[in-house]
Scaffold this active site. Structure first.
Site, PDB file in Angstrom:
ATOM      1  CG  HIS A 182      16.918  12.177  10.141  1.00 31.80           C
ATOM      2  ND1 HIS A 182      17.533  13.166  10.884  1.00 31.80           N
ATOM      3  CD2 HIS A 182      15.624  12.571   9.991  1.00 31.80           C
ATOM      4  CE1 HIS A 182      16.651  14.136  11.153  1.00 31.80           C
ATOM      5  NE2 HIS A 182      15.490  13.784  10.608  1.00 31.80           N
ATOM      6  CG  HIS A 191      19.401  12.334  15.050  1.00 35.40           C
ATOM      7  ND1 HIS A 191      18.532  12.684  14.035  1.00 35.40           N
ATOM      8  CD2 HIS A 191      18.617  12.035  16.112  1.00 35.40           C
ATOM      9  CE1 HIS A 191      17.284  12.601  14.459  1.00 35.40           C
ATOM     10  NE2 HIS A 191      17.313  12.209  15.725  1.00 35.40           N
ATOM     11  CD  GLU A 210      22.711  15.435  15.279  1.00 39.05           C
ATOM     12  OE1 GLU A 210      23.253  14.725  14.392  1.00 39.05           O
ATOM     13  OE2 GLU A 210      21.555  15.875  15.197  1.00 39.05           O
ATOM     14  CD  GLU A 262      20.877  12.186  10.516  1.00 35.56           C
ATOM     15  OE1 GLU A 262      20.654  12.035  11.742  1.00 35.56           O
ATOM     16  OE2 GLU A 262      20.601  13.223   9.896  1.00 35.56           O
TER      17      GLU A 262
END
Length: 486
Positions: free
Chosen positions: A126, A233, A324, A129
């Site tokens: 992404h 991410h 994440e 990100e």
């Protein structure tokens, strides 16, 4: 002319001659000094040049957001300066024509060696990100600088090939604003979420168009037998593991979608979480729930169709988790050093897990390697069976214990053996166990029952689960907005 005047004239001429001699000698001395200085300067420049091939002039990589051009320049410099332990190549291009650069690190980076597992990290899927992109560049810097001086780093790089794709979505990155959570730049140039664009194991994919970046990764996965992977991410602090999706079949257990290798995935996620500075304490981001031990099953968090980690596991037999790494997707640059220090031990510890379990080769009755032999572990029926590569190699990441492994190949007798897998990561190698097949007098039954892998388009119709349950549909609808933001 008097003697006095004659002597004065001679003296004057001698003085002039002496001055000319001194002047000439001075020029010679100056000339020699200049030549020596030029030679010294040339030697210094030569020394600095050759030194720069080994060490980038003592400069560490800055903690900043490097744009695509700067990132490319850095990767090319690393590839040149550390040519014996790195290899840079492009796996394809983005929609706007930017190269998707992958740097390979290892003792022999340009070639696969039997028994040496392939590992990969993927960042910036992404575009907005960005922490993963920064961390992977810092990881490259750390590994290259510490090779042959840090024993752990040296063992890592000598025992595996490490593939790093710092940015899977450079177009998205270039269009991103430096907003903490705003989604600008998340998608690729065509406005597509790349983590919703892979073939899905539980839904029909017949009419979906694959983006260039996704196609590049899918082709990449066919060139190497990757064993372990993580994609990086932002927007939360948690380690998420497959499955991300379900169609209500037997993989759906409670509110989680469970793979046959769930115990290994939980271990992998916990490895990252517990080696991270704070992840294991649970997510404290203001807009997200807490996660026990800093890990979560992907589906339990929210259902996700067309995700990359499921595709890696189902069709590429590579165990991948999603990391994440920050509450803020685009944090201020002054926070980057702390983010690196928080994640560095976890990034290194996770890489070492590629040595879990068992590995080896499958040979035929003549001792030749067998490609596409099915290698299945009892109690772990994967949607697509794990198979050997062109070297007859297989790898199975397994926790310590006893396992029954069955090898099948058309024209040969079914072979079943039990192996005892130790837990000894300090050796930087998995247990090696080879299989030798015997010719079968009759191949009819074996060929008819040989495990096959259904196509992505047909998978949702297989008898692995019923149609999507109404409750799952409701959950999907309720979480649509949340899914778009993560």
């Amino acid at each position: 002319m008097t003697e006095r005047s004659r002597g004065g004239r001679v003296g004057t001429e001698c003085a002039r001659a002496l001055r000319r001699l001194v002047s000439f000698g001075g020029r010679q001395i100056q000339s020699r000094v200049k030549v020596k200085k030029e030679r010294a300067d040339a030697m210094l420049l030569s020394t600095l040049f050759w030194f720069s091939l080994a060490v980038p002039l003592g400069q560490t990589l800055e903690f900043q957001y490097h744009n695509t051009a700067q990132m490319e320049q850095y990767l090319h410099e690393i590839s040149k300066n550390y040519s014996s332990i790195t290899h840079l190549h492009s796996i394809g291009q983005s929609v706007e024509g930017r190269e998707l650069w992958v740097l390979i690190l290892g003792q022999r980076p340009k070639e696969h060696r039997v028994g040496i597992p392939e590992f990969k990290y993927v960042g910036n899927m992404h575009g907005n990100e960005v922490v993963g992109r920064v961390l992977l560049l810092q990881l490259i810097d750390y590994l290259t600088r510490n090779y042959m001086s840090d024993p752990f780093v040296t063992k890592l790089m000598n025992s595996m090939r490490i593939h790093i794709l710092p940015s899977m979505n450079p177009d998205g990155f270039e269009s991103s604003g430096r907003d903490c959570m705003y989604s600008q730049g998340r998608f690729n140039k065509n406005g597509v979420d790349l983590n919703r664009n892979f073939p899905d194991a539980f839904m029909s994919n017949a009419e979906q168009v694959r983006e260039k970046e996704v196609e590049a990764v899918m082709k990449w996965l066919k060139t190497e037998l990757f064993i372990l992977s993580a994609n990086l991410h932002g927007g939360a602090v948690v380690a998420s593991y497959p499955y991300d999706n379900s169609n209500g079949g037997h993989e759906l257990q409670g509110d989680s979608s469970i793979t046959p290798d769930n115990d290994v995935f939980v271990h992998l996620a916990q490895t990252y979480s517990t080696n991270h500075a704070s992840m294991q304490k649970g997510n404290k981001c203001y807009d997200s729930k807490d996660f026990a031990d800093g890990i979560t099953n992907g589906y339990r968090w929210y259902p996700l169709e067309g995700g990359m980690q499921d595709y890696n596991y189902v069709w590429a037999q590579c165990l991948e988790i999603t990391l994440e790494l920050s509450c803020c997707k685009f944090p201020p640059e002054h926070e980057l050093p702390d983010l690196w220090e928080a994640n560095k031990p976890a990034l290194l510890a996770y890489m070492q897990q590629v040595h879990l379990g068992v590995k080896g080769q499958v040979f035929n009755s003549n001792g030749a390697p067998v490609q596409n032999a099915s290698v299945e572990v009892e109690g772990r029926k994967n949607l697509c069976p794990f198979k050997t590569d062109h070297n007859g190699e297989y790898y199975r990441l397994l926790l310590p214990g006893n396992y029954t492994i069955t090898v099948t190949y058309p024209g040969y007798k079914l072979l079943t053996e039990t192996v005892s897998v130790p837990y000894d990561l300090d050796k930087f190698t998995a247990l090696t166990h080879n299989f030798q097949l015997e010719k079968s007098a009759s191949t009819t039954i074996l060929e008819a029952t040989e495990p096959t892998c259904p196509s992505p388009e047909a998978r949702h119709r297989e008898n692995y689960g019923a149609a999507l349950l109404p409750s799952a549909i409701t959950a999907l609808s309720a979480l649509t907005l949340h899914t778009l933001l993560l």
